[in-house]
Design an enzyme around this catalytic site. Structure first.
Site, PDB file in Angstrom:
ATOM      1  N   LYS A  76     -82.379   2.014 103.173  1.00 43.27           N
ATOM      2  CA  LYS A  76     -82.370   1.271 102.374  1.00 43.27           C
ATOM      3  C   LYS A  76     -83.418  -0.275 102.525  1.00 43.27           C
ATOM      4  CE  LYS A  76     -80.657   0.546  97.743  1.00 43.27           C
ATOM      5  NZ  LYS A  76     -78.845   0.944  96.858  1.00 43.27           N
TER       6      LYS A  76
ATOM      7  N   LYS B 289     -85.274   4.923 101.033  1.00 47.42           N
ATOM      8  CA  LYS B 289     -85.098   4.493  99.976  1.00 47.42           C
ATOM      9  C   LYS B 289     -85.742   2.448  99.374  1.00 47.42           C
ATOM     10  CE  LYS B 289     -82.704   3.079  95.565  1.00 47.42           C
ATOM     11  NZ  LYS B 289     -81.561   3.405  95.259  1.00 47.42           N
TER      12      LYS B 289
HETATM   13  C1  PBG Z   1     -76.734   0.568  94.171  1.00 46.73           C
HETATM   14  C2  PBG Z   1     -78.104   1.829  94.048  1.00 46.73           C
HETATM   15  C3  PBG Z   1     -79.394   0.580  93.560  1.00 46.73           C
HETATM   16  C4  PBG Z   1     -80.055   1.802  93.592  1.00 46.73           C
HETATM   17  C5  PBG Z   1     -79.456   3.173  93.385  1.00 46.73           C
HETATM   18  N1  PBG Z   1     -78.586   3.225  93.817  1.00 46.73           N
HETATM   19  C6  PBG Z   1     -79.666  -0.587  93.196  1.00 46.73           C
HETATM   20  C7  PBG Z   1     -80.116  -1.616  94.124  1.00 46.73           C
HETATM   21  O1  PBG Z   1     -79.694  -1.320  95.301  1.00 46.73           O
HETATM   22  O2  PBG Z   1     -79.835  -2.489  93.455  1.00 46.73           O
HETATM   23  C8  PBG Z   1     -81.975   1.789  92.281  1.00 46.73           C
HETATM   24  C9  PBG Z   1     -82.205   2.868  92.257  1.00 46.73           C
HETATM   25  C10 PBG Z   1     -83.512   2.843  91.120  1.00 46.73           C
HETATM   26  O3  PBG Z   1     -83.962   1.442  91.786  1.00 46.73           O
HETATM   27  O4  PBG Z   1     -83.797   3.602  90.581  1.00 46.73           O
HETATM   28  N2  PBG Z   1     -75.474   1.649  93.830  1.00 46.73           N
END
Ligand code: PBG
Length: 326
Positions: free
Chosen positions: A197, A251
């Protein structure tokens, strides 16, 4: 002029021929719908930067999931917006917290007809907006955070989750969650690890959706990955597999298709990709201006993510694609 015997265009001549030789077939079963549920609202609240996506009320969430069940979407992933935020993100593990209440409603109503996933993180619940607990000097404390994640996992399991999806990028989070689940008679609950991620600029609309602002203009670069790195993702994926993850995720999706393709070669676990909020919002914004055909681009993008190696795609287009793929 001589022509080569083999001419690829022969197989592109008619729609039936193209369908016959298609290598990637996007189906409803590839889709996971991310859904937001907000405490203390009676009606859905639109999210301006995510057109067509809402913060659900308790009851509108149940209705939406019913429609997704009828469309054949196999899974949803829940994100909660609590009424109160605090330093430790207490709402994330409260048995009466917004996601736990929603999980119970959905399990009661739909039994095993749809897979219930829950994002497992603290950022929606903390007043400072970070994914973990902070030390006195404002750093994210990895190991103290793991203890909180373990509590969240157990609360989600007790509420009926099928799959916990840790997204906080703490080191050791999969092992901590697996141990907590096993210790709480929840060895049946699977872990979908947000393994690779990135600290992406594409999460902006999501942070509007969950009302998160990171304190003091901070960011998540201290725990999410640097977009420059590919090999680091392979390390993260291997670590999460070794820690007991049942499924792995990359991601965002489109800016990391190279990572996804490498991940596909690396692991035999089911692989997910998250087509994130910014990716969705860009398609909508350009389509609204008439610059692109939004439906066509959505189909092309999500098909590409599957072609690159994803077994499933978390996407805000899940509902509209499912309607079109019937
Ligand atoms: C963190 C989380 C995020 C997303 C999913 N889980 C945000 C981040 O890491 O700031 C982002 C998902 C998206 O942008 O659609 N709980």
């Amino acid at each position: 002029m001589s022509f080569p015997a083999r001419r690829p265009r022969r197989l592109r001549r008619t729609p039936a021929l193209r369908r016959l030789v298609a290598e990637t077939r996007l189906g409803v079963e590839d889709l996971v719908a991310p859904l937001f549920v907000r405490e203390d609202v009676d009606a859905p609240v639109p999210i301006t930067s995510l057109p067509g996506v809402v913060q659900h009320s308790r009851s509108s969430l149940v209705d939406e999931v019913g429609e997704l069940v009828d469309l054949g979407v196999p899974a949803v992933i829940l994100f909660g917006i609590p009424a109160q935020k605090d330093a430790t993100g207490a709402g994330a593990s409260d048995p009466d917290g917004v996601v736990q209440v929603a999980l119970r409603d959905l399990r009661d109503r739909y039994a095993d007809r749809i897979v219930l996933m829950a994002d497992l993180c603290l950022d929606e619940y903390t007043d400072h907006g970070h994914c973990g607990l902070l030390t006195g000097s404002g750093e994210v404390d990895n190991d103290a955070t793991l203890e909180r994640y373990a509590e969240v996992a157990v609360a989600q399991a007790e509420a009926g989750v099928d799959v916990c999806a840790p997204s906080g990028m703490m080191d050791g989070q999969v092992a901590a969650i697996r141990a907590a689940l096993d210790g709480a008679s929840a060895s049946h609950v699977a872990v979908l690890a947000y393994a690779a991620k990135y600290a992406s600029a594409l999460y902006g609309p999501f942070r509007d959706a969950v009302d998160v602002e990171i304190a003091d203009g901070g960011d998540r670069r201290g725990y999410q990955q640097d977009p420059s790195n590919l090999r680091e993702s392979l390390l993260e994926l291997r670590l999460d597999e070794a820690e007991g993850a049942d499924m792995l995720m990359v991601k965002p999706a489109l800016t990391y298709l190279d990572v996804l393709a490498r991940a596909r070669d690396l692991t035999d676990l089911p692989l997910a990709a998250y087509h994130v909020s910014g990716e969705y919002a860009m398609v909508h914004a350009a389509a609204e201006r008439g610059w692109i055909d939004g439906d066509a681009v959505a189909l092309e993008q999500i098909t590409s993510v599957v072609r690159a190696g994803a077994d499933m795609v978390l996407t805000y287009f899940a509902r509209s694609l499912a309607e079109r793929l019937q």
